[in-house]
Enzyme design. Structure first.
Site, mmCIF file in Angstrom:
data_model
loop_
_atom_site.group_PDB
_atom_site.id
_atom_site.type_symbol
_atom_site.label_atom_id
_atom_site.label_comp_id
_atom_site.label_asym_id
_atom_site.label_seq_id
_atom_site.Cartn_x
_atom_site.Cartn_y
_atom_site.Cartn_z
ATOM 1 N N GLU A 154 -7.878 10.728 15.923
ATOM 2 C CA GLU A 154 -6.822 11.600 16.390
ATOM 3 C C GLU A 154 -7.399 12.940 16.800
ATOM 4 O O GLU A 154 -8.479 13.310 16.440
ATOM 5 C CB GLU A 154 -5.820 11.852 15.249
ATOM 6 C CG GLU A 154 -5.531 10.643 14.431
ATOM 7 C CD GLU A 154 -4.450 9.810 15.036
ATOM 8 O OE1 GLU A 154 -4.410 8.627 14.736
ATOM 9 O OE2 GLU A 154 -3.654 10.342 15.813
ATOM 10 N N LEU A 158 1.950 4.690 18.096
ATOM 11 C CA LEU A 158 2.209 5.093 16.715
ATOM 12 C C LEU A 158 1.453 4.190 15.745
ATOM 13 O O LEU A 158 1.438 2.971 15.913
ATOM 14 C CB LEU A 158 3.714 5.001 16.432
ATOM 15 C CG LEU A 158 4.178 5.468 15.059
ATOM 16 C CD1 LEU A 158 4.064 6.988 14.945
ATOM 17 C CD2 LEU A 158 5.614 5.016 14.803
ATOM 18 N N HIS A 159 0.809 4.787 14.752
ATOM 19 C CA HIS A 159 0.120 3.973 13.742
ATOM 20 C C HIS A 159 0.078 4.710 12.413
ATOM 21 O O HIS A 159 -0.139 5.906 12.351
ATOM 22 C CB HIS A 159 -1.291 3.586 14.200
ATOM 23 C CG HIS A 159 -2.142 4.734 14.640
ATOM 24 N ND1 HIS A 159 -1.949 5.401 15.829
ATOM 25 C CD2 HIS A 159 -3.212 5.347 14.056
ATOM 26 C CE1 HIS A 159 -2.847 6.350 15.960
ATOM 27 N NE2 HIS A 159 -3.625 6.352 14.900
ATOM 28 N N LEU A 160 0.294 3.941 11.373
ATOM 29 C CA LEU A 160 0.286 4.438 10.002
ATOM 30 C C LEU A 160 -1.069 4.152 9.374
ATOM 31 O O LEU A 160 -1.538 3.012 9.367
ATOM 32 C CB LEU A 160 1.386 3.736 9.196
ATOM 33 C CG LEU A 160 1.404 3.990 7.684
ATOM 34 C CD1 LEU A 160 1.764 5.445 7.376
ATOM 35 C CD2 LEU A 160 2.382 3.037 6.997
#
Length: 330
Positions: A109, A247-249
């Site tokens: 990120e 989106l990613h957790l």
């Protein structure tokens, strides 16, 4: 044509980078961008210097470093179609949109999403939008939920390809897939990704609440299946300002025993406010229907190295890693 360099659009503050460092001109029909170095210091493509006032083609999958082998960007093209009225005649027209995406080599990120507000009329009246996104995979073509074909360029779109690769999946159901992080920052580092196309936390709304809860429950299930779950602590959360598109957790163990943990940005992206707990995200959605992200969260990536357990400051990553061993389970 668009010119980028030091300034608010790219958030580059390095004085060695000119405000007008690079000129980009897309040939959307042929699928490449002509890159011309305008600034004095070297701009490069795949680490090969372009040269002052020289021009080289940048293709999807290649990496453009704005100056001095720093500030990497990639390019991607997206096909779009639309109906155009010309007098009384109505015809279907198609065009390609070029995006230039910022790559921050934390492998994960980095920077907030921005758009350079510039438009240009392309072939046959089609509009070209030049975007610079502060948002590793081979180039590929995928299809979006609207049926639009998308050219997936390099790693910023890599999660979409990885989650569909059976060799990468370690769990999947009708709503999510789980993959191992390609560059894990701890012994156990998984990513939970929804099949639904959601670009980032900024795109999450109240209608995604059940999905977020399912993603969290899936992450917890991964922890419960871990052989070291009784001795290691885990956190589930999201990076505040992702550059990886989709989106990613993150589900990550907290001993941070990994050769891929290499620099301050890696460390701070998981141990400061840059990392938002999954339950906090769910709480914001329940309360406000959206996720509030601190616009200055990226500043925390520059914070001093501190142990996340005892808060003792360390000078270097090797010193930090040696210190962390003191907190490992006996």
């Amino acid at each position: 044509m668009v010119v980028i360099g030091r300034g608010p659009e790219t958030e580059i503050t390095d004085k060695k980078c000119s405000r007008r460092q690079v000129q980009l001109k897309a040939d959307c029909n042929k699928g490449f961008v002509k890159v011309k170095q305008i600034g004095v210091n070297p701009t490069s493509i795949n680490l090969v210097d372009i040269g002052k006032d020289q021009e080289i083609k940048l293709k999807p999958g290649q990496v453009l470093h704005i100056v001095n082998k720093l500030y990497p960007y990639t390019v991607q093209f997206q096909e779009e179609t639309g109906v155009c009225v010309d007098g009384e005649a109505r015809r279907l027209k198609s065009g390609k949109r070029m995006q230039v995406e910022s790559e921050n080599r934390t492998e994960e990120e980095s920077m907030p999403e921005k758009q350079v507000k510039m438009e240009q009329e392309g072939p046959r009246g089609c509009r070209l939008d030049y975007g610079v996104n502060d948002s590793k995979s081979p180039a590929a073509v995928s299809e979006t939920s609207s049926g639009k074909k998308e050219f997936v360029g390099h790693w910023s779109q890599g999660l979409k390809a990885s989650m569909q690769d059976p060799n990468m999946q370690i769990y999947k159901d009708e709503r999510v897939a789980v993959i191992k992080d390609k560059y894990p920052k701890a012994r156990y580092h998984w990513l939970v990704l929804p099949w639904q196309s959601i670009s980032s936390l900024k795109a999450v709304t109240g209608e995604h609440l059940e999905l977020l809860e399912h993603m969290h429950a899936t992450g917890e299930r991964m922890v419960q299946q871990c052989l070291e779950k009784d001795t290691l602590h885990f956190r589930l959360g999201y990076h505040a300002i992702p550059s990886m598109s989709h989106l990613h957790l993150h589900v990550i163990s907290q001993e941070f025993d990994s050769p891929w943990l290499k620099n301050k940005k890696h460390w701070n992206s998981f141990t400061t406010e840059y990392f938002i707990d999954s339950q906090d995200v769910i709480g914001m959605i329940k309360k406000k229907g959206r996720v509030t992200v601190n616009s200055q969260a990226s500043e925390s990536l520059k914070a001093p190295l501190r142990c996340h357990v005892c808060k003792q400051q360390q000078s270097t990553i090797p010193q930090l890693k040696e210190h962390l061993r003191k907190h490992w389970p006996k």
